[in-house]
Motif scaffolding. Structure first.
Motif, PDB file in Angstrom:
ATOM      1  N   GLU A 140      37.903 -60.632  12.466  1.00  0.00           N
ATOM      2  CA  GLU A 140      37.021 -59.462  12.326  1.00  0.00           C
ATOM      3  C   GLU A 140      36.193 -59.386  13.602  1.00  0.00           C
ATOM      4  O   GLU A 140      35.985 -60.394  14.275  1.00  0.00           O
ATOM      5  N   ALA A 142      33.113 -58.463  13.551  1.00  0.00           N
ATOM      6  CA  ALA A 142      31.724 -58.588  13.104  1.00  0.00           C
ATOM      7  C   ALA A 142      30.984 -59.766  13.746  1.00  0.00           C
ATOM      8  O   ALA A 142      29.825 -59.628  14.162  1.00  0.00           O
ATOM      9  N   GLU A 190      33.732 -51.368  13.365  1.00  0.00           N
ATOM     10  CA  GLU A 190      32.772 -51.984  12.449  1.00  0.00           C
ATOM     11  C   GLU A 190      31.356 -51.736  12.941  1.00  0.00           C
ATOM     12  O   GLU A 190      31.099 -51.666  14.137  1.00  0.00           O
ATOM     13  N   GLU A 220      38.599 -48.264   3.733  1.00  0.00           N
ATOM     14  CA  GLU A 220      37.426 -48.821   4.413  1.00  0.00           C
ATOM     15  C   GLU A 220      36.668 -49.736   3.455  1.00  0.00           C
ATOM     16  O   GLU A 220      36.611 -49.459   2.252  1.00  0.00           O
ATOM     17  N   GLU A 227      27.388 -53.475   6.085  1.00  0.00           N
ATOM     18  CA  GLU A 227      28.477 -53.324   7.053  1.00  0.00           C
ATOM     19  C   GLU A 227      29.570 -52.365   6.563  1.00  0.00           C
ATOM     20  O   GLU A 227      30.283 -52.680   5.618  1.00  0.00           O
ATOM     21  N   ALA A 229      33.187 -51.168   7.494  1.00  0.00           N
ATOM     22  CA  ALA A 229      34.259 -51.695   8.362  1.00  0.00           C
ATOM     23  C   ALA A 229      35.573 -50.990   8.047  1.00  0.00           C
ATOM     24  O   ALA A 229      36.013 -50.959   6.898  1.00  0.00           O
TER      25      ALA A 229
END
Ligand code: GAP
Length: 439
Positions: A148, A150, A199, A266, A304, A306
């Motif tokens: 990810e 993130a 993200e 999503e 979040e 994403a």
């Protein structure tokens, strides 16, 4: 029951290959499972998707900053984030004839769906790809391809706070490649091993994250609709306790009605202070935020949204695809929004005669600064219209022999197929009005 958008996935897969949207990776060697390349039109569509997301999430806001973190990170990041221990799926092996591997949580029965053989006990399989840095391939040089984007934002939280003028609540956004060694793949580009994510980590005061979660769920649903996805093909579904990721206090997914049923487009999660707390503990660095008014110090909570570029790409094509009867013939058309379509305007000389080609080229060059344009003088005009319909070009401009006399051209609208004659000095303005790019 709402009808799924497109007909069959196979039809779309074949259009994607034929028209140059998507190719299998290393196809001449038989491909590689769940990895795809994007061709000339696919690249345009992806770029437009990224631009639309970036514009909405970063450029049109005062409270979001962008970053681009590296794909390779210090492996301590993945230890602290919990991905080394928790980013896994339960894997079972067929002990019968076919020895296929399956994700235990996606199986309905207790035997192999392929050959009916018995299955092994499930074991946890970590989805992160491993590689090595430097010349020695030992445990000390292992690094991971990020699963990810993130974490690149969490570890840079303090850098962004210190170098920008943002105050909580604010967000950090990023678009970039991620890698997941998925066990079960399939459905074209829906579940990939190399994917691209968009993200945003929204940092807010603890206790305010539930409200921000509602806010971002609404914002994100509205964005998908603004891109052209039909409302009836979208739904927001809260995750059950067992569906949540290891870091999430709560999460929901925006689902799209794919040809095989509803599935995640999503994910929106309330990550609490899980990530910042773990990184603070593991790195020994103070990652707290100091409120400039009250001097209160705390670890912010995170919401979040994403989203995968690839899943957005697939959903948009499925939703835009139509087969329509026109004067006894079927035409294939992609009803893509003008800001998303690979090309907005195609310029087509009626025939490949030097004087028509010269004027058509001039017209196309004149429109380039404002629109994404295509030029085509191959084949019959009818076939060229069909090609432009099939790749979703909203406007086709024909330059004919009369154009040489009256300095006017014909604009054909993809959706209505209506044709209007427009003088060259009005052309850019009429195209802009028809394309309504501001909306
Ligand atoms: N940082 C949060 C996160 O990684 P996720 O729900 O695992 O959350 C976010 O992934 C989004 O990324 C998904 O909703 C989907 O759009 C996309 N995505 C995840 N795994 C994917 C895969 N293997 N292939 C294609 N897209 C994927």
């Amino acid at each position: 029951m709402t009808e799924p958008a497109a007909n069959s996935l196979e039809t779309l897969v074949s259009l994607c290959k034929r028209r140059g949207f998507v190719f299998q990776s290393s196809e001449i060697y038989g491909g590689i499972n769940a990895v795809y390349d994007f061709g000339p039109l696919g690249v345009r569509l992806r770029r437009h998707i990224r631009d639309a997301w970036w514009r909405q999430m970063v450029e049109l806001r005062d409270d979001v900053e962008g970053v681009e973190a590296a794909i390779l990170m210090n492996p301590a990041v993945w230890q602290a984030s919990g991905h080394l221990t928790n980013f896994s799926d339960p894997l079972v092996d067929c002990l019968g004839k076919c020895h296929q591997r399956w994700r235990a949580d996606q199986l309905e029965g207790t035997t192999c769906p392929n050959c009916g053989g018995p299955l092994s006990q499930p074991r946890q399989f970590n989805l992160m790809f491993k590689t090595f840095v430097g010349p020695v391939e030992d445990e000390g040089s292992v690094v991971y391809l990020r699963p990810e984007t993130a974490q690149g934002m969490f570890v840079n939280f303090k850098n962004v706070v210190n170098s920008s003028r943002q105050r909580i609540p604010f967000g950090i956004a990023q678009i970039g490649r991620s890698f997941r060694n998925e066990i079960s793949t399939g459905n074209f580009i829906f579940r990939l091993r190399e994917l691209e994510m968009m993200e945003m980590e929204w940092f807010c005061q603890p206790g305010q994250d539930a409200q921000w979660f509602e806010y971002w769920c609404e914002q994100r649903m509205a964005w998908h609709e603004s891109l052209g996805l039909k409302r009836s093909h979208l739904r927001l579904r809260p995750h059950g306790e067992r569906e949540k990721a290891h870091y999430a206090l709560a999460s929901s997914e925006i689902e799209y009605l794919y040809p095989w049923g509803w599935a995640e487009l999503e994910g929106i999660a309330r990550r609490g202070d899980f990530d910042l707390r773990r990184h603070q503990e593991a790195s020994g660095r103070d990652l707290q935020y100091t409120d400039p008014q009250t001097n209160e110090r705390y670890l912010p909570y995170v919401v979040e949204p994403a989203l995968g570029v690839d899943r957005t790409f697939l959903s948009l094509l499925l939703d835009a695809y139509a087969e329509e009867e026109v004067r006894g013939e079927t035409r294939v058309v992609l009803h893509l929004k003008p800001n998303i379509a690979p090309f907005q305007v195609a310029v087509l000389p009626l025939q490949r005669k030097p004087e028509l080609v010269e004027l058509a080229r001039r017209v196309e060059h004149g429109l380039r600064a404002q629109f994404s344009t295509d030029y085509d003088d191959t084949q019959s005009l009818g076939r060229r219209y069909r090609r432009q319909d099939e790749i979703g070009t909203p406007l086709a401009i024909t330059v004919d022999f009369e154009s040489l006399e009256d300095q006017a051209v014909t604009i054909r609208d993809r959706d209505t197929m209506e044709q209007v004659r427009v003088s060259l000095d009005q052309l850019a303005a009429v195209c802009a009005e028809k394309l309504q790019l501001g909306e």
